[in-house]
Design a protein around this motif. Sequence first.
Motif, PDB file in Angstrom:
ATOM      1  N   ASN A 118      13.004  61.792  59.465  1.00  0.00           N
ATOM      2  CA  ASN A 118      14.242  61.044  59.472  1.00  0.00           C
ATOM      3  C   ASN A 118      14.324  60.088  58.295  1.00  0.00           C
ATOM      4  N   ILE A 119      13.187  59.557  57.890  1.00  0.00           N
ATOM      5  CA  ILE A 119      13.225  58.607  56.780  1.00  0.00           C
ATOM      6  C   ILE A 119      13.449  59.327  55.449  1.00  0.00           C
ATOM      7  N   ILE A 120      12.812  60.485  55.268  1.00  0.00           N
ATOM      8  CA  ILE A 120      12.881  61.096  53.933  1.00  0.00           C
ATOM      9  C   ILE A 120      14.117  61.995  53.760  1.00  0.00           C
ATOM     10  N   ARG A 166       5.352  53.333  53.792  1.00  0.00           N
ATOM     11  CA  ARG A 166       5.751  52.128  53.075  1.00  0.00           C
ATOM     12  C   ARG A 166       6.949  51.464  53.758  1.00  0.00           C
ATOM     13  N   TYR A 167       7.975  52.262  54.066  1.00  0.00           N
ATOM     14  CA  TYR A 167       9.175  51.658  54.653  1.00  0.00           C
ATOM     15  C   TYR A 167       8.964  51.243  56.101  1.00  0.00           C
ATOM     16  N   ALA A 168       8.152  52.021  56.811  1.00  0.00           N
ATOM     17  CA  ALA A 168       7.872  51.645  58.194  1.00  0.00           C
ATOM     18  C   ALA A 168       7.202  50.284  58.226  1.00  0.00           C
ATOM     19  N   GLU A 169       6.333  50.070  57.245  1.00  0.00           N
ATOM     20  CA  GLU A 169       5.646  48.790  57.197  1.00  0.00           C
ATOM     21  C   GLU A 169       6.611  47.683  56.772  1.00  0.00           C
ATOM     22  N   LEU A 229      17.870  52.583  58.527  1.00  0.00           N
ATOM     23  CA  LEU A 229      17.855  51.662  57.392  1.00  0.00           C
ATOM     24  C   LEU A 229      16.843  52.134  56.344  1.00  0.00           C
ATOM     25  N   ALA A 230      15.659  52.509  56.832  1.00  0.00           N
ATOM     26  CA  ALA A 230      14.602  52.961  55.933  1.00  0.00           C
ATOM     27  C   ALA A 230      15.054  54.190  55.163  1.00  0.00           C
TER      28      ALA A 230
END
Lengths: 508, 325
Positions: free
Chosen positions: A358-360, A384-387, A413-414
């Motif tokens: 979902n993020i990429i 990285r974005y999860a963090e 958002l990420a």
Amino acid sequence: MQATEGVPVLDARGIVKVFGQHTALGGVDFDLRAGEVHALLGENGAGKSTLIKILTGAYQPDGGTVLLDGAPVSFRDPLQAQGYGIGTVYQEVNLLPNRSVAENLFLGRQPTRFGLVRRREIESRARTLLADYGLEIDVRAELSEYSVAVQQIVAIARAVELSGKVLVLDEPTASLDRNEVQRLFDVVRNLKARGLGIIFITHFLDQVFELSDRVTILRNGRKIATQPLAGLSTADVVRMMLGKDVSLDHHVTGIADAARGATRVTFRDLGRTGSVAPITLSVHEGEVVGVAGLLGSGRTEVARLMFGVDAADSGEILVDGAPVTIRNPAQAVAAGFGFCPEDRKIDGIFGDLSVRENIIIALQAKLGWFRALNREDQVELAGRYAEALDIRAANHDMPVKLLSGGNQQKVILARWLALDPNFLILDEPTRGIDVGAHAEIVRTINRLREEGLALFVISSELDEVVAYSNRVVVMRDREMVAELTGAAVAPDSIVQAIAGVPAVEVAQ
Amino acid sequence: MNRSLRPLLATATIFVLAYILAVAQFPGMLSTRVLGNFLTDNAFLGIAAVGMTFVILSGGIDLSVGAVIGFTTVLIAALVMWVGLHPLAAFGIALIVAAAFGAAMGAAIHYLQVPSFIVTLAGMFLARGAASVLSPDSIGIKHEFYTAISKSYILLPGGGRLTVIGMIMLAVFAVGILLAHRTRFGSNVYALGGSESSAALMGVPVARTTVLIYMLSSTLAGLAGVVFSLYTSAGYSLSALGVELDAIAAVVIGGTLLTGGYGLVAGTFIGVMLQGLVQTYIVFDGTLSSWWTKIVIGGLLFMFILLQRLVFTATPRRRKLAWKT
């Protein structure tokens, strides 16, 4: 206001409805007297449609009781509720467009002789019936030949004929013009005089004041108040619908004066006929422009125009001073825009895909399928974005639908942040998220602002808007009616701008 | 004028024009003899098309019609020739079997929420297969009842013959028209075609109506099988191949909207007669291949689908408000 006291015709007590982990209604009371028009107000997700569906038998409550004329009832389906005396008319007329007006009125209970329908009798009865509602039309003509207003009245006539105690009008005026609305109101007043209890749902506040005796306001699945409308002002109602408690200070002040960078995006006379009146607005680097307004005020439509979901038919868009063409979302992404839509489940999240996927996905879509991100890059990026956004998931390969609403929102958002956008549109970022997680989303928005992103955030939670906005744009009747800056970015002045109190209106 | 009447009017006009042209070329076509044959030769198609009209009006489709006709002819032949039943008893059994078959398909469509296209496709294979299992070969029927039926007819002025099976078709159309336009069942069928969710909210018994619709279609297909059996005096598992498609064509050419909700049973009658007219013309001409029927029907179908699109996508004309002042 002459509603009779005594036993309410319909009385719902402590209604609870839970969907999965989300409590749509948490112990709501609602009572309706005979001969009154009772408005039910609330923003999207406040729980009014859930409450209506329970009262009309479309849903079964998980807790609480419904009393009809003082006796407890439970409805299997809307048909049974109809039999008990509760009729509903929806915005989308639930009749048969392909059949005659007369047949629509009498379907299911046509008088017959020797098994044959007595058409003449149906037609003459339909004519008499509609005459009571001030309609003189050819009842043999197809329903679809008539305007929505006439169809609404036919639907009301049918519901009253069949039910006759309670009439639920769900957004009946949404597609009517002013004259038609008045006709409809005449009909409703007539029915009220005949002693029906009428529940009126709308997002037009002036209509609420014009027609209703009492109002019940819901927010986040709870009842805020039930009050007679006499003695209430529009601002009072708006405040109850949107604001938590104005005294509850969000201790974030001074945002309005925060430093901002160069102009990032400029929308000049951006508009779409029949959807949004032309809007002129600039958003700067490191700035959040908040959007306030009631449901149906055109706030989501503005976001859709900006992102090219709906094509604008006027105006232009400048990014960093250079004009760009945005007629579809792909062009918007290419211009560096990101958009987190209002309804996460429908428009945002791919529930069965993993957090990582979902993020990429947006970045991958931008790169094209021939330049696939390899797994290491994906893992690194997601990590990285999860963090950065503090996404709490057991691991990044679990389906995103298992996450809480707040974490799902952060995944979206990420996704956009991975594109390194220069302008991000958020439509109701805290909708459907546990109240406790709201503050975290607000913090995230503020951090993104500090990092220099330009944001356009739509919200119906006033103190949240105040907590992150440098400026607030107020929408009313599909028009931008005010732009509040500096000290005016406060719940009270926003409420007044929405309610249309002239003193605060900073004309655009 | 009612929008749904426009395609029907177009069909009727085309039929009259085509008939006039045909008569201009072959004056012999203007006789009760030809008209009588129209009815007799297309009786089984007409009967099946009445059932199909109800199915399409409700927004569905029934692909099993031809197979049910074929199965019925074989079943009747088997019952009469092998078991020795009187044809009337065989007819009764065949109709009951067909009705049960249709009810089962209707129930599957409603309760399993499977598209009618799939369910009736399965029904088509089942019925055709069962017919072949009963007897892969054609069974000739020899019975005095059959001879008697084929000899009885009403003599029309001009030497035409209105046969028993022609009369059955006319009766089915008459009953179909009453059923569609004058009964609660008919209203419910149109209601389902208009909007199933609205219909359910308005109290239409959706389950019962769906089952009844497919039961009616299969029963009429069974009756078409009876007529086909009388017409050919035989039972053959491969008879009436593709008749479901001819029936769908007749219904659409007759002005019924394929998506349901609009149409008239009387229109289907003209649709069937138009197909009969093309066939008769080809017989009169004598040089044309009978496949030209298919080509003409294909062209007509295409034209009517286009016409319906035009009529129904044009913004519905809103009547002026008639508020009582």
